[in-house]
Structure formats: C-alpha cells, structure tokens
Design a protein around this motif. Structure first.
Motif, PDB file in Angstrom:
ATOM      1  N   ALA A   1       0.839  -1.191   0.000  1.00 22.27           N
ATOM      2  CA  ALA A   1       0.000   0.000   0.000  1.00 22.27           C
ATOM      3  C   ALA A   1       0.882   1.252   0.000  1.00 22.27           C
ATOM      4  CB  ALA A   1      -0.916   0.002   1.213  1.00 22.27           C
ATOM      5  N   GLY A   2       0.479   2.216  -0.828  1.00 22.91           N
ATOM      6  CA  GLY A   2       1.262   3.434  -0.985  1.00 22.91           C
ATOM      7  C   GLY A   2       2.241   3.377  -2.120  1.00 22.91           C
ATOM      8  N   GLY A   3       2.449   2.199  -2.671  1.00 25.13           N
ATOM      9  CA  GLY A   3       3.395   2.020  -3.758  1.00 25.13           C
ATOM     10  C   GLY A   3       2.796   2.357  -5.112  1.00 25.13           C
ATOM     11  N   SER A   4       3.595   2.100  -6.158  1.00 25.91           N
ATOM     12  CA  SER A   4       3.211   2.447  -7.520  1.00 25.91           C
ATOM     13  C   SER A   4       3.450   1.276  -8.466  1.00 25.91           C
ATOM     14  CB  SER A   4       4.016   3.648  -8.022  1.00 25.91           C
ATOM     15  OG  SER A   4       3.780   4.794  -7.248  1.00 25.91           O
TER      16      SER A   4
ATOM     17  N   ARG B   1      -4.766   9.783  -8.376  1.00 24.51           N
ATOM     18  CA  ARG B   1      -3.799   8.712  -8.078  1.00 24.51           C
ATOM     19  C   ARG B   1      -3.347   7.985  -9.346  1.00 24.51           C
ATOM     20  NH1 ARG B   1      -5.211   4.377  -5.182  1.00 24.51           N
ATOM     21  NH2 ARG B   1      -7.409   4.425  -5.816  1.00 24.51           N
TER      22      ARG B   1
ATOM     23  N   ASN C   1      -0.445   5.288  -8.737  1.00 27.50           N
ATOM     24  CA  ASN C   1       0.306   5.744  -7.560  1.00 27.50           C
ATOM     25  C   ASN C   1      -0.575   5.663  -6.308  1.00 27.50           C
ATOM     26  OD1 ASN C   1       2.488   6.456  -9.281  1.00 27.50           O
ATOM     27  ND2 ASN C   1       1.565   8.455  -9.657  1.00 27.50           N
ATOM     28  N   SER C   2       0.069   5.744  -5.171  1.00 33.36           N
ATOM     29  CA  SER C   2      -0.654   5.711  -3.884  1.00 33.36           C
ATOM     30  C   SER C   2      -1.655   4.566  -3.848  1.00 33.36           C
ATOM     31  CB  SER C   2      -1.369   7.055  -3.650  1.00 33.36           C
ATOM     32  OG  SER C   2      -0.450   8.123  -3.660  1.00 33.36           O
ATOM     33  N   LEU C   3      -1.199   3.405  -4.232  1.00 31.63           N
ATOM     34  CA  LEU C   3      -2.090   2.253  -4.327  1.00 31.63           C
ATOM     35  C   LEU C   3      -2.649   1.850  -2.969  1.00 31.63           C
ATOM     36  CD1 LEU C   3      -0.132   0.282  -7.021  1.00 31.63           C
ATOM     37  CD2 LEU C   3      -2.560   0.871  -7.161  1.00 31.63           C
ATOM     38  N   LYS C   4      -3.883   1.370  -3.002  1.00 25.64           N
ATOM     39  CA  LYS C   4      -4.599   0.950  -1.802  1.00 25.64           C
ATOM     40  C   LYS C   4      -4.982  -0.522  -1.949  1.00 25.64           C
ATOM     41  CE  LYS C   4      -6.750   5.545  -1.494  1.00 25.64           C
ATOM     42  NZ  LYS C   4      -8.042   6.284  -1.449  1.00 25.64           N
TER      43      LYS C   4
ATOM     44  N   ASP D   1      -7.552  -1.451  -4.459  1.00 22.15           N
ATOM     45  CA  ASP D   1      -7.214  -1.436  -5.873  1.00 22.15           C
ATOM     46  C   ASP D   1      -6.859  -2.832  -6.392  1.00 22.15           C
ATOM     47  OD1 ASP D   1      -5.494   1.646  -5.272  1.00 22.15           O
ATOM     48  OD2 ASP D   1      -7.448   1.404  -6.233  1.00 22.15           O
TER      49      ASP D   1
ATOM     50  N   SER E   1      -1.613  -4.687   2.485  1.00 20.58           N
ATOM     51  CA  SER E   1      -1.746  -3.627   3.501  1.00 20.58           C
ATOM     52  C   SER E   1      -0.594  -3.657   4.490  1.00 20.58           C
ATOM     53  CB  SER E   1      -3.066  -3.791   4.243  1.00 20.58           C
ATOM     54  OG  SER E   1      -3.132  -5.067   4.824  1.00 20.58           O
TER      55      SER E   1
END
Length: 129
Positions: free
Chosen positions: A14-17, A67, A84-87, A90, A129
């Motif tokens: 999470a938060g990665g791209s 994002r 970007n800013s993956l959750k 997603d 996560s």
C-alpha cells in the motif's frame, strides 16, 4: 482484428506504484479510444479510466482520480496506466480495451464495457496492507 496484451501487474505494498502497459498488435492502434477496467474477486468488472484516440481527453472513475494517470503512445501502439498511492481496494485483475471510433473525444459510454470491441487477457494487481 486488434489483439491487446497487458503487462506490468504484480504485488506491491500500500502506498506504492505500478505502471501497467497495454500493447496493440496493428498499425491501426491510433483509431481506437482505449479504456482500462478492473475486476476484483467476487465483484463485477468496473471502469477505471479512458483516453481518446489522440490522448487529448481522459476520464477517470472518482475512486482513482488524483492517483492514476492514463496515457498513450501511438507510435508504440501502447496505452499506459500509471498507478500511484495504491490501496488494498485497488487489488483486481486489470483489463485494457479498445473501441474503434471516428471521434477524437470521449463519450459517457466509454465508461461502459459494451462500448469496447477488443479486450486483453488481464493482468493481476495485488496491493498488500
């Protein structure tokens, strides 16, 4: 007939791209509006983003605005989805799709699966996560 091949999926925190690519098989790639859709486990496939033939117009589902970025390079017969800013939400199989169109603009119907004639096989994106 246009064949589409997606690549670039994988596992990310999470938060990665990630950047997804979708390569078309013919020289006619520039006549297609292109879309990205995704399908999470147990859910229906949903619209993510679309881009017009020339790349001048884009559209996004609200949940990815700010994002994700869709772009294309018609000289390479390729459309991209920069994520970007993956959750964790997603996480899904991501599909690209092509709509043969005479218009250089996107319509609201480009959010609908039935608008697209050709589909790729999908690439898995998993966000931990």
């Amino acid at each position: 007939q246009e064949q589409l091949v997606e690549s670039g999926g994988g596992l990310v925190q999470a938060g990665g791209s990630l950047r997804l690519s979708c390569a078309g098989s013919t020289r006619s790639f520039s006549i297609y509006a292109m879309g990205w859709f995704r399908q999470a486990p147990g859910k229906e496939r949903e619209f993510v983003a679309a881009i017009s033939r020339s790349g001048g117009t884009t559209d996004y589902v609200d949940s990815v605005k700010g994002r994700f970025a869709i772009s294309r390079d018609n000289t390479k017969n390729t459309v991209y989805l920069q994520m970007n800013s993956l959750k964790p939400e997603d996480t899904a199989v991501y599909y690209c799709a092509a709509d043969r169109t005479f218009s250089n603009y996107l319509a609201s119907s480009h959010r609908l699966e039935r608008k697209y004639e050709y589909w790729g096989q999908g690439t898995q994106v998993t966000v931990s996560s």
